[in-house]
Motif scaffolding. Sequence first.
Motif, PDB file in Angstrom:
ATOM      1  N   SER A  92       0.850  -1.074  -0.099  1.00 43.82           N
ATOM      2  CA  SER A  92      -0.059  -0.042   0.066  1.00 43.82           C
ATOM      3  C   SER A  92       0.917   1.351  -0.087  1.00 43.82           C
ATOM      4  O   SER A  92       0.468   2.429  -0.584  1.00 43.82           O
ATOM      5  CB  SER A  92      -1.047   0.265   1.121  1.00 43.82           C
ATOM      6  N   LEU A  93       2.115   1.276   0.594  1.00 43.08           N
ATOM      7  CA  LEU A  93       2.811   2.291   0.660  1.00 43.08           C
ATOM      8  C   LEU A  93       3.412   2.644  -0.863  1.00 43.08           C
ATOM      9  O   LEU A  93       4.061   3.603  -0.983  1.00 43.08           O
ATOM     10  CB  LEU A  93       4.087   1.907   1.406  1.00 43.08           C
ATOM     11  N   ARG A  94       3.290   1.697  -1.759  1.00 40.79           N
ATOM     12  CA  ARG A  94       3.767   2.123  -3.250  1.00 40.79           C
ATOM     13  C   ARG A  94       2.775   3.200  -3.769  1.00 40.79           C
ATOM     14  O   ARG A  94       3.420   3.899  -4.352  1.00 40.79           O
ATOM     15  CB  ARG A  94       3.725   0.927  -4.119  1.00 40.79           C
ATOM     16  N   TYR A  95       1.672   3.627  -3.229  1.00 39.07           N
ATOM     17  CA  TYR A  95       0.685   4.632  -3.598  1.00 39.07           C
ATOM     18  C   TYR A  95       1.699   5.896  -3.483  1.00 39.07           C
ATOM     19  O   TYR A  95       1.126   6.732  -4.212  1.00 39.07           O
ATOM     20  CB  TYR A  95      -0.530   4.575  -2.988  1.00 39.07           C
ATOM     21  N   LEU A  96       2.326   6.037  -2.473  1.00 40.27           N
ATOM     22  CA  LEU A  96       3.000   7.244  -1.995  1.00 40.27           C
ATOM     23  C   LEU A  96       4.055   7.653  -3.180  1.00 40.27           C
ATOM     24  O   LEU A  96       4.272   8.763  -3.046  1.00 40.27           O
ATOM     25  CB  LEU A  96       3.822   7.103  -0.762  1.00 40.27           C
ATOM     26  N   THR A  97       4.459   6.924  -4.085  1.00 43.07           N
ATOM     27  CA  THR A  97       5.512   7.052  -5.034  1.00 43.07           C
ATOM     28  C   THR A  97       4.762   7.413  -6.283  1.00 43.07           C
ATOM     29  O   THR A  97       5.421   7.480  -7.339  1.00 43.07           O
ATOM     30  CB  THR A  97       6.343   5.762  -5.062  1.00 43.07           C
ATOM     31  N   ASP A  98       3.420   7.444  -6.394  1.00 47.75           N
ATOM     32  CA  ASP A  98       2.864   7.766  -7.743  1.00 47.75           C
ATOM     33  C   ASP A  98       2.475   9.072  -7.649  1.00 47.75           C
ATOM     34  O   ASP A  98       1.540   9.656  -7.020  1.00 47.75           O
ATOM     35  CB  ASP A  98       1.504   6.864  -7.640  1.00 47.75           C
TER      36      ASP A  98
END
Length: 227
Positions: A92-98
């Motif tokens: 879910s933390l990958r959304y922070l890199t979008d």
Amino acid sequence: MNTTPSILSRLGRDFAFVLPGFFISLFAFVLLVPLFTLALGTAVIWIGVWLVPVVLLMATGFAELSRSRVRLWGGRIDQPGYRRGGAGVTGSLRYLTDPRRWLDLLFETLIAFPVRTFTFVVSVTWTAGGLGGATYVLWGHYLPRGEQESPLAAGMLEALTGGAIPDAVATSYAVESVVNFLVGVLFLLTLPAVMRGLALLDASTTVAALGAGPAQEYPLPAVARVA
């Protein structure tokens, strides 16, 4: 060729696009801003770190709604690509890199709400002014009239004629009704153009911020094009 149905159809479409946009943006603003503020405030204890992806996903949901509204209105907006998250907390933390999701959040909180507030206020004011002026003769006599107050019509006539018209005529209810009627008709005649401009402002802003790339042309519905 009768163009009245076409004008009324476009006017109804513009109203259906502009008016709900304010309430949608108001809901998005009061939901996303407090949640994002809470996430920032609790980031030091890691709660906010897990809350930010939720806020970004909610912002993306509102952005998708904005794109759908533009398409329903008849505009064209390309669907951008998003980075997918993964399973579990780390995914879910990958959304922070979008960056796209951050742009969705920026648009739905700081751009869409002011723009749609402006379009809503202008559309309601212009419509009320047109209908109110055109029907003034039916309800204007119910308004309280102070002895020291100068009706709008009297002020306009005095400015246009340099005071040549007697006060008894300039301040009469008949003259005031005629002036308000003419102003109201002017507002109603220009209402389709005003609503089209407001709808284009909303749609163009949405396309520029939420589209996949630079717009090649204004997102004008095909029914409004001139061959």
